[in-house]
Motif scaffolding. Structure first.
Motif, short mmCIF file in Angstrom:
data_model
loop_
_atom_site.label_atom_id
_atom_site.label_comp_id
_atom_site.label_asym_id
_atom_site.label_seq_id
_atom_site.Cartn_x
_atom_site.Cartn_y
_atom_site.Cartn_z
N ASP A 283 0.82 -1.21 0.00
CA ASP A 283 0.00 0.00 0.00
C ASP A 283 0.85 1.26 0.00
OD1 ASP A 283 -2.09 -1.73 0.13
OD2 ASP A 283 -2.44 -1.49 2.29
N LEU A 284 2.03 1.18 0.62
CA LEU A 284 2.90 2.35 0.65
C LEU A 284 3.37 2.72 -0.76
CD1 LEU A 284 5.07 1.50 3.79
CD2 LEU A 284 3.09 3.01 3.65
N TYR A 285 3.72 1.71 -1.55
CA TYR A 285 4.16 1.98 -2.92
C TYR A 285 2.99 2.47 -3.78
CZ TYR A 285 8.49 -0.45 -1.70
OH TYR A 285 9.67 -0.82 -1.10
N GLU A 286 1.81 1.90 -3.56
CA GLU A 286 0.65 2.34 -4.33
C GLU A 286 0.31 3.80 -4.02
OE1 GLU A 286 -2.47 -0.34 -3.52
OE2 GLU A 286 -1.51 -2.08 -4.46
N SER A 287 0.39 4.17 -2.76
CA SER A 287 0.11 5.56 -2.39
C SER A 287 1.15 6.50 -2.98
CB SER A 287 0.09 5.69 -0.86
OG SER A 287 -0.90 4.86 -0.30
N ALA A 288 2.42 6.07 -2.96
CA ALA A 288 3.47 6.91 -3.54
C ALA A 288 3.30 7.04 -5.05
CB ALA A 288 4.84 6.32 -3.21
N LEU B 264 0.45 6.89 -6.69
CA LEU B 264 -0.68 7.78 -6.93
C LEU B 264 -0.30 9.25 -6.74
CD1 LEU B 264 -3.58 5.80 -5.19
CD2 LEU B 264 -3.20 6.09 -7.66
N ASP B 265 0.65 9.50 -5.87
CA ASP B 265 1.13 10.86 -5.67
C ASP B 265 2.13 11.31 -6.74
OD1 ASP B 265 -0.43 11.13 -3.44
OD2 ASP B 265 1.14 10.50 -2.04
N GLN C 280 10.31 6.42 -4.90
CA GLN C 280 9.75 5.39 -4.03
C GLN C 280 10.86 4.67 -3.26
OE1 GLN C 280 7.15 2.71 -6.18
NE2 GLN C 280 6.19 4.39 -7.31
N VAL D 41 10.41 5.53 0.48
CA VAL D 41 9.60 4.44 1.03
C VAL D 41 10.50 3.27 1.44
CG1 VAL D 41 7.76 2.77 0.59
CG2 VAL D 41 7.58 5.10 -0.31
#
Length: 336
Positions: A224-229, A231-232, A239, A243
């Motif tokens: 989820d951390l990579y997906e949020s990054a 999306l940003d 990343q 991250v």
């Protein structure tokens, strides 16, 4: 009437007959057997864990604790390896001599230098390899096994191969440098060149091992951390920096400490790199580490007391490294 009553009474073997009570002796025997099994089970539950771990403590006492205590006792005496039972009490004299010994300080400096030259590039390369292996690649399992192959190679075989590569007259490294217009380098007799050559062996052997440690830690990072990054609008490099690296801080600290401990105990690579020099670490002791200096004092010069003092000095250095690691871990936990 009596015959009818007798005929109507069910026999013991017929259905509906009352079960025969077992003799009182059999009941008491069953109770005793159950009690014995219960006591045996309680003893088993209580003492089996100690029996399982006892071999470890026995081997640790024989090959870990006893040598540690014996070297500590021998470091306070003047004792030769040829007569280990003839001890002369000298107190802290062996330790005070180390403070005045230029060869000890040279070995300590070489250990620190080789440790830095080998540890920093090794961990950076391991982090990069782990980042590449973390993505879905064709044959990723093959590459993961391949990066671990140098770790499975013996120290002697790896060092002898690198001795040929860094040969002055016919080494492949000098041949490649000659193609680039660089003069021949005497890798074994120079101070920095010999330390770089020894560090290269360490880097080659341990980079893949640390890469797999980093890879295991990367795979535990939530996606989820990579997906949020993403999306940003963060790129893969962003990343990785913002991250991956922060999530790997405890693992990076662990590998730094373990690599530092390994560098402090470095022995096989410098010993075999110049076999003719033996434990001296070159003609001018230019790549003699603390491990080599300990070996030279104890098994070449036969000064068991001085070698024990060097071993305890190395042990104290490792305790300092462990204390620094503990402080850093506490600070990291507070910052999270």
């Amino acid at each position: 009437m009596a015959s009818d009553a007798t005929a109507a009474a069910p026999s013991p073997g017929e259905e509906g007959a009352a079960p025969a009570r077992p003799p009182r002796q059999d009941v008491a025997g069953d109770e005793r057997r159950r009690e014995r099994r219960s006591r045996r089970y309680r003893r088993d539950v209580r003492w089996s864990p100690y029996a399982f771990v006892a071999p470890f403590f026995a081997f640790f006492a024989a090959f870990g604790l006893f040598p540690l205590l014996y070297t500590g006792w021998a470091s306070l005496h003047r004792v030769e390896l040829t007569a280990p039972n003839d001890m002369e009490w000298v107190g802290l004299r062996n330790f005070s001599r180390l403070l005045e010994d230029e060869f000890f300080w040279n070995a300590l400096q070489n250990t620190v230098t080789i440790g830095l030259i080998s540890t920093v590039p090794q961990l950076l390369m391991a982090l990069g390899l782990a980042h590449l292996l973390n993505y879905r690649l064709r044959g990723s399992m093959f590459f993961r096994v391949a990066v671990l192959t140098p770790y499975a190679t013996s120290v002697a075989a790896a060092t002898l191969v690198f001795v040929l590569l860094f040969g002055r007259d016919y080494g492949m490294i000098n041949w490649a440098l000659g193609l680039a217009g660089i003069d021949t380098v005497d890798w074994q007799n120079g101070t920095w060149t010999s330390q770089i050559a020894v560090s290269t062996i360490v880097i080659w052997r341990w980079t893949g091992y640390n890469a797999l440690i980093y890879l295991a830690a990367m795979q535990s990072i939530p996606g989820d951390l990579y997906e949020s990054a993403a999306l940003d609008g963060a790129s893969r490099w962003q990343q990785f920096v913002h991250v991956t690296v922060p999530s790997l801080r405890p693992t990076i600290l662990f590998t730094c400490v373990v690599s530092t401990i390994g560098a402090t105990q470095l022995f096989g690579e410098p010993l075999l790199y110049n076999g003719a020099a033996g434990a001296t670490g070159g003609a001018e002791h230019q790549f003699q580490t603390l491990g080599l200096y300990l070996y030279e004092q104890g098994w070449v010069n036969l000064h068991l007391g001085r070698a024990s003092a060097i071993a305890w000095a190395m042990f104290l250095i490792l305790l300092v490294i462990g204390a620094v690691n503990w402080l850093l871990v506490r600070r990291l936990r507070k910052s999270v």
